[in-house]
Write an enzyme that holds these catalytic residues in place. Structure first.
Site, mmCIF file in Angstrom:
data_model
loop_
_atom_site.group_PDB
_atom_site.id
_atom_site.type_symbol
_atom_site.label_atom_id
_atom_site.label_comp_id
_atom_site.label_asym_id
_atom_site.label_seq_id
_atom_site.Cartn_x
_atom_site.Cartn_y
_atom_site.Cartn_z
ATOM 1 N N GLU A 1 0.781 -1.225 0.000
ATOM 2 C CA GLU A 1 0.000 0.000 0.000
ATOM 3 C C GLU A 1 0.823 1.291 0.000
ATOM 4 O O GLU A 1 0.638 2.166 0.860
ATOM 5 C CB GLU A 1 -0.972 0.004 1.184
ATOM 6 C CG GLU A 1 -2.024 -1.090 1.089
ATOM 7 C CD GLU A 1 -3.084 -1.020 2.179
ATOM 8 O OE1 GLU A 1 -2.887 -0.261 3.158
ATOM 9 O OE2 GLU A 1 -4.104 -1.718 2.059
ATOM 10 N N GLU B 1 -6.184 -7.897 -0.281
ATOM 11 C CA GLU B 1 -6.979 -7.673 0.919
ATOM 12 C C GLU B 1 -8.413 -7.333 0.522
ATOM 13 O O GLU B 1 -8.639 -6.648 -0.477
ATOM 14 C CB GLU B 1 -6.419 -6.510 1.757
ATOM 15 C CG GLU B 1 -5.018 -6.718 2.304
ATOM 16 C CD GLU B 1 -4.538 -5.514 3.127
ATOM 17 O OE1 GLU B 1 -5.401 -4.689 3.506
ATOM 18 O OE2 GLU B 1 -3.322 -5.411 3.369
#
Length: 830
Positions: free
Chosen positions: A479, A584
């Site tokens: 991320e 995710e």
């Protein structure tokens, strides 16, 4: 804890490996005896097999096996071959093939058909499909050529070879039994004479002599395990078998999907385990784009997060509630280190590693129908530098355990580099909440250089033959915030990381992991056609809907939201980029949950989130009080989960486990826990049932292109492409020209990740299994990035600041940023 052995020794004993003799993943230096098969005779003609009139199939239905329960040792897997043994069959009759056709009969009555695995082993007849089952008939004249009957020469040759390798025992005569009995009687008489003489006259003298060389200061050395043949240790099993863990505790392995575990401590790199019948065992290559990833994250384990509710030990408060000032692992580490009371100290983190995720979790994950785990790993698993408060190196020891447990249960690992020095996103799960300092700000280039070193170190370890079939995906950065960093700088960093990983692993299928790139929240379409002909790269997306605008709509209204929101994007990216997966996702549709947004930051749903002003939508209690959920709520969550799985196709749920709150004693972020959902009925017990939930979404059809999976053309990136991604970038955001910023120089010692140690006894000696040396490519000898003594550096987490001035002393010309590197093809191809 720094002085603790990072890879504790395990002493084991090696019985002879009688299972899977052709497995190429056996540990080195362990002997194996070949089967006593005969060599093929010279052939002057083909086998006289009739041609198969039907396609073969492998969908033999399961057969009730309860009639073997009395003879199967406790904990052992059911026997793979179930023909009646000749010596155990009082009728001395036929031994039929077991389940050799697509009808559910017992192994005694099932007829062989031409599509079965034993087709053409018996004589060819004109009515092959209606013939009786294949049999080993001890009264067959060909089988028993000593019977005086003529040998049938029309039987297929490979049946004769089979019988040559596994011959019929000779017929015993009474004369032989009489002779054997006489010899046995003579031996008994001899023993009766010799043994008393030995114990009366010989042994006392021997004991007296030996006592002179044994003393408390010089004890005799004995091994804890014999390593002799005939060991009855169970090394594999299936559903219902008993697992004994390292500490001696046991649990029952529950896997209704045909999964088998395998763990032989004398052969610790054996890859025979299989998570489910539909998932390829570890000793076969996972087919990206064809085989589906059903995965789960082990969040909060080796990289802690406040909302995961991590515990130092059973019965103790959750760490982030025990230390209220802690908002990330940086401040948690500081608070623990400052706690000198009993039960305090930084070592609480290791207790958390030991207890939060255990071997039983891996077994349960396989039993839930999942085949992958994504494991977040921080940079401090490798090392820390001055001023960094994290517990160093210890989490690596537990990642090695994760590899061992994943191997045992047939699970594959996606290693996610979750926390980079300086932080790639400024969020609490990157180690330190606050600012971005990778590829951004005055320390952005130095932190990126250091991060690339760590990526290289990890790649060298996991590309070794002992680990490459378990750790098959490497997510190089979790991320990164692509918008402030900028796609150009991020792309150059990604290109450089690609080169480091492929320098370690080599090019082509079987050489190291898939390299997974997060989309930087720029969106999947931004990466279409990026890096064509790169060898085995993947795009990682984290599709959450809970952090945007909040809604009071009931859970049932979200039944098709994943299909309409994510399905088309994933399908398009599989064509436009290549392999794309969701690293995710969760079941949450609101941001309700204790510490979900961070410690003390509140929730958008209740209008308490900081920063910003948010309208009050409602109370979070109906979304977190899972003990009050009715059947409709649970069914609606499950429907959302199924739609998500079908839309995303290849996915990793975040997360497997959430700990209980110290205050309420229960999980307070229930829509984020796969395990809790399984236990309470809102997660599917079989993820395959998700297929078809999203109707008419035009699901991408395999396969991927050859170069995308390490085949033809892999690694042949055009020079025009690589030249557009030279490293380092000329400028970075919030800092300016890289030449005016602090940077490191490659003159340091590179850390090498230590392997585990597995010892076993062989005869009278103790040997160590070859676990690798932590570095796959011995030609990769570049030094590590370190600071220059005559230059100035800011705190790696400084955030916004002016660079040092002067940057270096007048004589420090070596500080200059290296010339741009044009990426070349990695070292070896296959």
């Amino acid at each position: 804890m720094d002085n603790q052995d990072p890879h504790p020794e395990i002493v084991v004993s090696p019985p002879p490996d009688t299972m899977y003799p052709n497995n190429n993943a056996h540990s080195q230096d362990i002997p194996y005896d070949p089967l006593p098969l005969t060599q093929d005779p010279p052939r002057d003609s083909l086998y006289n097999d009739p041609s198969s009139p039907h396609d073969s199939g492998f969908n033999t239905p399961p057969v009730e096996m309860s009639y073997f329960s009395d003879t199967t040792p406790p904990g052992a897997a059911q026997p793979r071959f179930l023909g009646a043994a000749l010596y155990d069959d009082p009728s001395n009759g036929y031994r039929d093939s077991f389940a050799s056709q697509h009808t559910q009969n017992t192994f005694i009555t099932a007829p062989s058909v031409v599509t079965s695995s034993v087709y053409a082993l018996n004589q060819n007849t004109s009515d092959a499909e209606n013939s009786v089952a294949y049999r080993d008939d001890p009264n067959d004249p060909e089988y028993n050529s000593g019977s005086g009957q003529p040998v049938n020469i029309s039987s297929p040759r490979y049946l004769a070879e089979k019988r040559s390798a596994y011959t019929t025992p000779r017929v015993k005569s009474k004369r032989g039994l009489i002779i054997a009995g006489s010899i046995l009687a003579a031996v008994i008489v001899l023993i009766a004479i010799v043994v008393p003489i030995y114990f009366v006259l010989v042994k006392p003298k021997s004991t007296s002599s030996n006592n002179s060389s044994v003393s408390p200061s010089n004890p005799t050395s004995t091994s804890t395990s014999s390593g002799q043949p005939g060991s009855t240790d169970v090394v594999t099993g299936g559903n219902g078998s008993t697992i004994t863990t390292e500490d001696g505790t046991t649990f029952t392995y529950l896997n209704p999907f045909g999964g088998t575990w395998y763990w032989d401590p004398q052969d610790p790199f054996n890859n025979n385990a299989q998570a489910q019948s539909w998932t390829l065992p570890l000793n076969q290559t996972f087919r990206f784009g064809i085989d589906k990833i059903f995965g789960v994250n082990l969040g909060g384990w080796l990289t802690t997060e406040p909302f995961m509710q991590v515990y130092p030990r059973c019965g103790a408060p959750a760490l982030y509630q025990k230390y209220p000032t802690a908002i990330d692992e940086w401040t948690l580490s500081q608070a623990m280190a400052a706690d000198t009371s009993p039960g305090g100290g930084l070592s609480q983190l290791e207790t958390h590693y030991q207890t939060f995720i255990t071997e039983q979790d891996f077994a349960e994950i396989a039993g839930a129908g999942l085949n992958f785990v994504r494991i977040p790993l921080p940079y401090w698993a490798i090392e820390v530098r001055s001023g960094e408060p994290f517990l160093p190196k210890t989490s690596w020891t537990y990642f090695l355990k994760a590899i061992q447990w994943a191997r045992k249960y047939g699970l594959r690992i996606n290693l996610d580099f979750h926390a980079l020095p300086g932080s790639q996103n400024g969020w609490n799960h990157s180690g330190k909440f606050g600012s971005i300092n990778v590829l951004y700000g005055p320390m952005g280039i130095a932190n990126a250089q250091r991060s690339l070193d760590y990526i290289r170190i990890i790649a060298e370890f996991i590309s070794q033959p002992e680990y490459k079939d378990v750790v098959v995906i490497f997510g190089i950065t979790n991320e990164p915030q692509g918008t402030p960093i900028g796609k150009d700088a991020l792309s150059r960093f990604y290109m450089q990381a690609y080169d480091y990983v492929r320098e370690a692993s080599g090019i082509g299928e079987g050489n190291g992991p898939f390299i997974s790139y997060h989309d930087g929240f720029l969106g999947l379409p931004q990466w279409a056609d990026w890096l064509p002909n790169a060898d085995r790269i993947a795009l990682d997306d984290h599709p959450y809907i809970c952090f945007d605008g909040q809604s009071s709509a009931p859970m049932s209204s979200y039944a098709q939201t994943p299909c309409t929101t994510w399905g088309a994007l994933m399908n398009t990216s599989m064509n436009a980029f290549g392999f794309t997966a969701a690293g995710e996702f969760s079941n949450a549709v609101t941001d309700c949950g204790l510490y979900l947004n961070g410690v003390g930051l509140g929730t958008r749903y209740e209008g308490t989130y900081t920063p910003g002003t948010w309208p009050v939508v409602g109370s979070c209690t109906p979304w977190t009080d899972w003990q009050s959920w009715n059947a409709t709520m649970k069914s609606s969550i499950e429907q959302f989960a199924l739609a998500s799985m079908d839309a995303l196709q290849n996915w990793f749920f975040w997360t497997w486990k959430i700990g209980n709150s110290s205050t309420s004693g229960v999980v307070e972020s229930p829509q984020w826990s796969y395990q809790l959902g399984l236990q309470n009925g809102w997660m599917p017990t079989d993820p395959r049932v998700a297929s078809g939930t999203c109707a008419n979404q035009g699901i991408w059809s395999p396969p991927l292109q050859a170069w995308q999976t390490g085949g033809a053309g892999a690694g042949q990136i055009a020079a025009a492409v690589t030249s557009s991604y030279t490293w380092p970038p000329a400028t970075i955001s919030n800092a300016g020209a890289v030449s005016l910023l602090p940077s490191y120089t490659p003159t340091g010692t590179v850390a090498t990740l230590p392997p585990p140690t597995f010892t076993y006894s062989s005869g009278h000696s103790v040997k160590t299994a070859n676990a690798g040396n932590g570095w796959d490519n011995p030609s990769d000898t570049a030094s590590g990035m370190v600071g220059i003594a005559t230059c100035s550096y800011l705190n790696p987490w400084i955030g916004t600041a002016a660079p040092p001035s002067p940057l270096c002393s007048s004589g420090a010309t070596a500080r200059a940023v290296p010339a741009p590197l044009i990426t070349s093809n990695a070292r070896r191809q296959s």
